[in-house]
Design a protein around this motif. Structure first.
Motif, PDB file in Angstrom:
ATOM      1  N   CYS A   1      42.613  32.602  42.583  1.00 36.02           N
ATOM      2  CA  CYS A   1      43.549  33.395  41.785  1.00 36.02           C
ATOM      3  C   CYS A   1      44.909  32.722  41.711  1.00 36.02           C
ATOM      4  O   CYS A   1      45.479  32.336  42.722  1.00 36.02           O
TER       5      CYS A   1
ATOM      6  N   CYS B   1      48.243  34.787  37.664  1.00 34.80           N
ATOM      7  CA  CYS B   1      48.778  34.622  36.318  1.00 34.80           C
ATOM      8  C   CYS B   1      49.025  35.962  35.636  1.00 34.80           C
ATOM      9  O   CYS B   1      49.787  36.053  34.690  1.00 34.80           O
ATOM     10  N   GLY B   2      48.347  37.027  36.119  1.00 36.83           N
ATOM     11  CA  GLY B   2      48.610  38.349  35.581  1.00 36.83           C
ATOM     12  C   GLY B   2      47.875  38.692  34.300  1.00 36.83           C
ATOM     13  O   GLY B   2      48.070  39.761  33.735  1.00 36.83           O
TER      14      GLY B   2
ATOM     15  N   CYS C   1      44.852  39.495  33.883  1.00 41.10           N
ATOM     16  CA  CYS C   1      43.979  40.649  34.122  1.00 41.10           C
ATOM     17  C   CYS C   1      44.782  41.944  34.082  1.00 41.10           C
ATOM     18  O   CYS C   1      44.362  42.942  33.507  1.00 41.10           O
TER      19      CYS C   1
ATOM     20  N   CYS D   1      40.400  36.718  32.760  1.00 41.09           N
ATOM     21  CA  CYS D   1      40.704  35.813  33.876  1.00 41.09           C
ATOM     22  C   CYS D   1      40.309  34.370  33.546  1.00 41.09           C
ATOM     23  O   CYS D   1      39.161  34.081  33.253  1.00 41.09           O
TER      24      CYS D   1
HETATM   25  S1  SF4 Z   1      43.568  36.823  35.597  1.00 46.86           S
HETATM   26 FE1  SF4 Z   1      44.087  37.997  37.411  1.00 46.86          FE
HETATM   27  S2  SF4 Z   1      42.531  37.459  38.895  1.00 46.86           S
HETATM   28 FE2  SF4 Z   1      42.436  35.921  37.300  1.00 46.86          FE
HETATM   29  S3  SF4 Z   1      43.748  34.306  38.062  1.00 46.86           S
HETATM   30 FE3  SF4 Z   1      45.023  35.600  36.782  1.00 46.86          FE
HETATM   31  S4  SF4 Z   1      45.926  37.054  38.220  1.00 46.86           S
HETATM   32 FE4  SF4 Z   1      44.229  36.095  39.272  1.00 46.86          FE
END
Ligand code: SF4
Ligand code: SF4
Lengths: 662, 257
Positions: free
Chosen positions: A279, A282-283, A285, A352
């Motif tokens: 993880c 990156c946010g 999700c 993600c």
């Molecule tokens: S989308 Fe969510 S779970 Fe996937 S890397 Fe980004 S913060 Fe992490």
């Protein structure tokens, strides 16, 4: 050959590599000590293709355009520049070594691209800093880790450029024209009036600065979110292939099993640990999570980091495999409200970039809460009891299951003399059988089937709830009771093909019954309707004048990758189909999935109202749906917004049925 | 403490009741049986008392044909310790049930607390709790909403018609009949469901108790299903016309005003 400098480097690099190595080994052992199992080594060819596409090709990262391009630049630059870093390491260790032996043309080409990417990466870092510090998108939390990484990546690039610039100034190597940016910088620095010796010394100094930052980075990576540079590749390789997936069954026959579901992080598997390691915070999700967006305590990003820090906090005990001493997964950060807020919409998993699977974790924790601890929202108890006694989540008698079609020409399986002549078994589902609004959908759909001469029958009183609500809520035991009973019935009639108007039944029958010996070709009613239209078996008139918008069901769309069939049906009837701002795999959940249909929504805003507002924004006067629960949620949303008389919610079967002339 | 919970197995609330061919009893084929909901409060209360006095033992008692053992197992899965099944025919009346329970309990360890539901949801008679108390000659506290226990006494809030609350105190042993609201019955955890399969359920027959079916006082003669509900009728017209029409119907047809 060796000199003081190489010895110094050997000691520093040795220490750095040892330090990072020990940390990585611990991370590996931590993952390995998990008690849950997971097999992910099948379909090697596909795995390799996916990894190449998404790691080298940055496909998933590029789902988001601008930040994706910045990331891809940094990533590709990182690969190229690492070749240079390796050369620096080797030349420090053994003076005089360089990659020139690869051929002058190749070498100058390599240098040229490295020089270019050094500048591009630097610009990308500036872009990243601008986004983090100035634009500040809500889903990106400002954390020191990220700023630190950006700062040092920037410094790395500056040190490379200065290293090259001073080296050019002092030595004018033959390849100086292959480093156009460094060469210009070198010219720009001429005002310093350095003698060649000093220039070379400065060049070497910046080489050391660069190497030391790289080594420092190496030591820092295992304990930071930058660990993704190592973990994301493997995580991409070990991802669930394809969109459809079923939940992993628990073997209740296994008498050695004492724990059902996840009470502690270690009850999950190594793959879950690899997820947290990957993880990048990156946010993406969180940005799409309907729970988060309606002010619930669930953020899929935070879920992953909470699990990660739980694992790290329990490091000592986990490494010793002293599972008793590992603390509970539910704590003041990751509360049970977080776990109950999820609608299993899977928007997080689609978004993600490193293929983390959030839902598996949430739903395994629910299993522990429900089956081991009997802790769940109290309104769910009645739902369980109804399913236990009457095989439906609603309080209706099993005797009334076929009452919806008493007056219709619909055959029951036990009245059909030669079941092999049937085209389909029609799986009615509890909503179709008991919910007054949805009964009408089933009536429309059977009319279409009859018009198209499709031979079908239903199980009637023999059908039971597929168990989907129980499974999503965490009651795997109850789910399996229902699933095995249904499989027994379906297999007794040698059913081969099933069609259903409920995406939840569809998903469970298609992706989950196989584990219990039920292997059928399962299709959703919108798929069958699209086929019937295409093959000309039914001929709708494209006569619907109203503006109409289709709401994607999560279990048809994100869970099973079906976006086009419902739209084909719609387009065959409606003159003016319009899309909401969130559609296809970016669509927003109605709020009913993951068993939320059966729970009160007491936290934050209501998901269904938020989605209804998006539908209203289109100005459509009909919302088309392909799911009984979406239909309920959007209808309720319209009531809340006082639009129940101006905007209709209709199933695609009803819309198509209306357009067919007799 | 020795805690006994008397429960009745009843048809699920959604059951479509049918009669048997000679109309002397209901047709039990295909019925889904459940623990009568008020009895679930009784079980939960027994378990809560056990949580307060951990040395206690909770026994689930049910009288009826073999099928009632499933109901006893439900109680065991919720956490009770052991079960007692008193064999009685389907059509046993409240008197013989209470007699049999009281006789069976005389052979058991001393009773400190005996819980029942305030009534069973099938016949809704609300008889058995009081009849057991009478047969055992101990106090009966019925329709209980709240209770506090000490080693040898209990203080309860009892719901009286019209929403009034009576506060009563009694020495133990006593019979307590639970009203909805007394507690929130738990959902059995899976490990407890598994364990319940192995717990002991003792079987006692009428003959073991020195009784016979002829001790029954009430014999069931004939059953009839209620007449099917007539379809609703919609009145049309202005509000005044509709009101007049309604009054006419209530007066002339239904004869309530
Ligand atoms: S989308 Fe969510 S779970 Fe996937 S890397 Fe980004 S913060 Fe992490
Ligand atoms: S599945 Fe949907 S509701 Fe659940 S965490 Fe992911 S985005 Fe949020």
């Amino acid at each position: 050959m060796f000199n003081f400098e190489s010895l110094l480097f050997l000691i520093i690099a040795g220490a750095a590599f040892t330090y990072a190595g020990i940390q990585l080994k611990n991370l590996f052992l931590l993952a390995k000590a998990h008690q849950g199992t997971e097999k992910r080594c099948d379909r090697l060819g596909e795995r390799i293709t996916l990894t190449v596409l998404n790691v080298l090709g940055q496909k998933a990262v590029l789902q988001k355009k601008w930040i994706g391009i910045l990331h891809a630049t940094i990533f590709w630059g990182f690969l190229l520049i690492t070749i240079g870093t390796l050369e620096q390491f080797l030349s420090t260790l053994i003076p005089g070594v360089s990659f020139e032996f690869l051929g002058k043309t190749f070498y100058s080409g390599l240098l040229w691209t490295q020089d270019l990417f050094t500048v591009l990466v630097f610009l990308a870092v500036l872009g990243g800093a601008y986004r983090r510090l100035i634009v500040k998108p809500a889903y990106v939390t400002l954390n020191k880790d990220a700023n630190f990484i950006l700062l040092f990546t920037g410094l790395l690039m500056i040190s490379i450029l200065l290293m090259n610039a001073f080296h050019i100034m002092g030595a004018h190597p033959w390849y100086e024209n292959s480093l156009p940016f460094s060469a210009s910088l070198s010219e720009g620095l001429l005002f310093l009036n350095l003698d060649p010796h000093t220039a070379l010394l400065l060049g070497k100094t910046f080489k050391w600065v660069h190497m030391l930052i790289v080594l420092g980075f190496g030591m820092y990576i295992p304990s930071s979110k930058h660990l993704h540079v190592l973990a994301a590749g493997p995580n991409t390789f070990f991802q669930t292939i394809g969109r459809s997936k079923g939940m992993k069954p628990i073997d209740f026959e296994d008498e050695t099993l004492e724990q059902y579901g996840t009470a502690k992080v270690t009850d999950l598997s190594w793959k879950d640990a690899l997820d947290y390691y990957s993880c990048t915070e990156c946010g993406r999700c969180q940005e799409v999570c309907p729970a988060w967006n309606t002010e619930k305590p669930l953020s899929p990003k935070k879920l992953i980091s909470d699990l990660k820090y739980n694992l790290f906090r329990n490091k000592e005990a986990v490494l010793k495999k002293d599972y008793e001493a590992v603390s509970d997964v539910i704590d003041h950060e990751l509360t049970s409200d977080v776990i109950w807020s999820c609608t299993s919409c899977r928007a997080c998993e689609i978004a993600c970039p490193v293929f983390i699977e959030h839902t598996d974790k949430i739903y395994d924790i629910r299993r522990d809460l429900v089956m081991m601890k009997s802790e769940f929202p109290s309104e769910v108890q009645t739902v369980f009891k109804n399913m236990e006694t009457n095989a439906t989540p609603w309080a209706f008698s099993a005797d009334d299951r076929d009452a919806w079609c008493e007056d219709l020409p619909v055959k029951k399986m036990n009245e059909v003399s030669s079941p092999e002549e049937l085209d389909y078994l029609l799986w009615v589902g509890c909503a179709g059988a008991y919910d007054d609004r949805n009964k009408k959908v089933l009536r429309s759909f059977t009319r279409i089937l009859n018009k198209a001469d499709v031979k079908f029958a239903i199980l009637g009183k023999e059908e039971q709830c597929t168990g989907d609500p129980a499974r999503r809520i965490g009651n795997e035991y109850l789910f399996q009771t229902l699933a095995t009973a249904n499989v027994e019935t379906l297999n007794r009639y040698s059913v081969k093909k099933v069609v259903t108007a409920c995406p939840h039944c569809f998903n469970t029958l298609k992706n989950e019954y196989g584990d219990f010996g039920g292997n059928y070709e399962v299709i959703h009613h919108t798929q069958l309707m699209a086929d019937l239209i295409q093959s000309g078996k039914i001929k709708p008139s494209q006569s619907l004048e109203q503006k109409i918008t289709y709401h994607d069901s999560c279990y048809l769309g994100r869970w099973n990758d079906e976006y086009s069939a419902p739209r084909k049906v719609l387009e065959s009837v409606a003159k003016k189909p319009v899309e909401m701002k969130a559609h296809h795999d970016q669509s927003m959940c109605c709020g009913a999935g993951g068993g939320r249909m059966w729970m009160e929504e007491t936290l934050g805003k209501r998901i269904n109202v938020t989605r209804t507002e998006q539908a209203l924004e289109t100005g459509a006067s009909v919302v088309a749906s392909g799911c009984p629960f979406c239909m309920t949620m959007i209808s309720d949303g319209l009531k809340t917004k006082d639009h129940q008389d101006t905007v209709l919610v209709k199933d695609l079967a009803e819309i198509l049925d209306d357009s067919l002339t007799d | 403490m020795n805690i006994y919970v008397c429960i009745k197995q009843v048809p699920d609330t959604e059951t479509k009741i049918k009669l048997n061919s000679d109309q002397t009893w209901i047709d039990t084929s295909g019925i889904k049986w459940i623990v009568s909901p008020y009895d679930e409060f009784a079980i939960e209360e027994g378990l809560k008392v056990k949580a307060q006095f951990p040395e206690s033992k909770v026994t689930i008692v049910s009288a009826g044909p073999d099928r009632v053992v499933d109901a006893i197992r439900t109680g065991l899965a919720m956490g009770a310790d052991t079960g007692l099944h008193i064999e009685l025919p389907e059509t046993a009346d409240h008197f013989i049930t209470a007699q049999a329970i009281s006789k069976a309990l005389q052979k058991e360890e001393k009773v400190d607390l005996l819980f029942c539901g305030k009534e069973a949801i099938d016949d809704g008679a609300a008889q058995t709790a009081q009849l057991i108390a009478a047969a055992m000659d101990i106090p009966a506290l019925t329709v209980i909403l709240e209770a506090q226990y000490t080693e040898n006494s209990v203080q309860v809030k009892r719901e009286v018609e019209g929403g009034t609350i009576e506060v009563l105190e009694s020495s133990l042993p006593a019979v307590i009949a639970a009203q909805k609201g007394l507690n929130e019955p738990r959902y059995a955890s899976l490990p407890n469901i598994m364990k319940a399969k192995k717990k002991e359920v003792k079987k006692v027959s009428l003959a073991d108790l020195g009784m016979s079916e002829s001790d029954q006082k009430v014999k069931l003669k004939n059953f009839e299903l209620p007449a099917p509900k007539a379809a609703g009728r919609k009145l049309d017209g202005t509000p005044a016309e509709m009101a007049a029409e309604l009054v006419k119907i209530l007066h002339e047809e239904v004869k309530v005003i």
